[in-house]
Scaffold this motif. Sequence first.
Motif, PDB file in Angstrom:
ATOM      1  N   LEU A 114      44.873  47.372  73.586  1.00 17.58           N
ATOM      2  CA  LEU A 114      44.902  46.149  74.384  1.00 17.58           C
ATOM      3  C   LEU A 114      46.327  45.655  74.644  1.00 17.58           C
ATOM      4  O   LEU A 114      46.618  45.098  75.706  1.00 17.58           O
ATOM      5  CB  LEU A 114      44.099  45.056  73.668  1.00 17.58           C
ATOM      6  N   LYS A 170      31.884  41.364  68.083  1.00 16.86           N
ATOM      7  CA  LYS A 170      31.849  41.633  69.511  1.00 16.86           C
ATOM      8  C   LYS A 170      33.258  41.680  70.087  1.00 16.86           C
ATOM      9  O   LYS A 170      34.051  40.748  69.899  1.00 16.86           O
ATOM     10  CB  LYS A 170      31.020  40.562  70.223  1.00 16.86           C
ATOM     11  N   GLU A 171      33.539  42.751  70.801  1.00 21.39           N
ATOM     12  CA  GLU A 171      34.888  42.945  71.329  1.00 21.39           C
ATOM     13  C   GLU A 171      35.313  41.810  72.252  1.00 21.39           C
ATOM     14  O   GLU A 171      36.472  41.382  72.236  1.00 21.39           O
ATOM     15  CB  GLU A 171      34.964  44.283  72.067  1.00 21.39           C
ATOM     16  N   GLU A 172      34.377  41.308  73.037  1.00 18.07           N
ATOM     17  CA  GLU A 172      34.757  40.263  73.989  1.00 18.07           C
ATOM     18  C   GLU A 172      35.188  38.974  73.293  1.00 18.07           C
ATOM     19  O   GLU A 172      35.969  38.196  73.845  1.00 18.07           O
ATOM     20  CB  GLU A 172      33.626  39.962  74.979  1.00 18.07           C
ATOM     21  N   TRP A 208      36.932  38.719  70.250  1.00 17.27           N
ATOM     22  CA  TRP A 208      38.302  38.764  69.740  1.00 17.27           C
ATOM     23  C   TRP A 208      39.317  39.051  70.834  1.00 17.27           C
ATOM     24  O   TRP A 208      40.448  38.558  70.771  1.00 17.27           O
ATOM     25  CB  TRP A 208      38.436  39.729  68.565  1.00 17.27           C
ATOM     26  N   THR A 209      38.928  39.826  71.851  1.00 13.95           N
ATOM     27  CA  THR A 209      39.884  40.071  72.930  1.00 13.95           C
ATOM     28  C   THR A 209      40.175  38.794  73.710  1.00 13.95           C
ATOM     29  O   THR A 209      41.306  38.575  74.157  1.00 13.95           O
ATOM     30  CB  THR A 209      39.387  41.172  73.891  1.00 13.95           C
ATOM     31  N   SER A 254      41.147  49.096  65.210  1.00 10.32           N
ATOM     32  CA  SER A 254      40.620  47.801  65.649  1.00 10.32           C
ATOM     33  C   SER A 254      40.506  47.710  67.161  1.00 10.32           C
ATOM     34  O   SER A 254      39.744  46.891  67.689  1.00 10.32           O
ATOM     35  CB  SER A 254      41.533  46.678  65.152  1.00 10.32           C
ATOM     36  N   GLY A 255      41.299  48.519  67.866  1.00 10.49           N
ATOM     37  CA  GLY A 255      41.348  48.431  69.322  1.00 10.49           C
ATOM     38  C   GLY A 255      42.490  47.589  69.838  1.00 10.49           C
ATOM     39  O   GLY A 255      42.747  47.543  71.047  1.00 10.49           O
ATOM     40  N   LEU A 313      37.768  43.454  63.089  1.00  4.93           N
ATOM     41  CA  LEU A 313      37.501  43.514  64.523  1.00  4.93           C
ATOM     42  C   LEU A 313      36.441  44.538  64.921  1.00  4.93           C
ATOM     43  O   LEU A 313      35.620  44.257  65.811  1.00  4.93           O
ATOM     44  CB  LEU A 313      38.802  43.772  65.295  1.00  4.93           C
ATOM     45  N   PRO A 314      36.399  45.734  64.304  1.00  2.46           N
ATOM     46  CA  PRO A 314      35.371  46.695  64.732  1.00  2.46           C
ATOM     47  C   PRO A 314      33.943  46.226  64.489  1.00  2.46           C
ATOM     48  O   PRO A 314      33.009  46.785  65.076  1.00  2.46           O
ATOM     49  CB  PRO A 314      35.689  47.945  63.890  1.00  2.46           C
TER      50      PRO A 314
END
Length: 221
Positions: free
Chosen positions: A117, A81-83, A85-86, A112-113, A77-78
């Motif tokens: 979330l 692009k965050e958008e 996978w979110t 991973s963030g 995930l890092p």
Amino acid sequence: MKLLLTSAGITNASIHDALVGLLGKPIAESNALCIPTAIYPFPGGPAMAYRFISGATPNPMCELGWKSLGVLELTALPSIKEEYWTAAVREADALLVYGGDVWYLQRWMRESGLAALLPSLRDTVYVGISAGSMVTAPIFGETYDDPAAPFVIDQGMGLVDFALLPHLDHERHPESSSARVQKMAAEVPVPTYGIDDQTALKVTDGAVEVVSEGRWKLFTR
């Protein structure tokens, strides 16, 4: 977020019904993402990850007949692009978090963030197996390599206000004997559930319901 924290997956009808109740619709109408990350540090980890994804493990989860099933690999995930996978996470009805190394999983949940979330996902059902359940606690302890060693206490994600140890009194998990769980509970500043492979903890709006066709025990400090 709604949670179903299991020791060994959806192993009986009671746990299955609890999952359907949390989803609010049949599994066949629900979309899921599976998270195999925790298993990679174990010997044979890549093969075990494949067996989990393909439904060939003794831990029923991916093979339950989901409308769609995707793989969310936390270590990737890092670098994307965050958008992207979110969006996939927000569209999922359930996150299926496999067991393995709880410290490795905790690390990648944060890096991973995903850990940041999760609290915003009001309708998503988090379904944990073993370490995937343990990591939701505010604090956890475990000694996989040497059951006789002192507990290593570490910070979890804090999605619930209790700790748990799976595989209670299982012959292949001496680290989860009732005596060991009681000792760990004495070192952990939150209530600790010991649950066997026929038991799960259903958590809705912070309220805990034990779903069991087996054995479980709540240990307090």
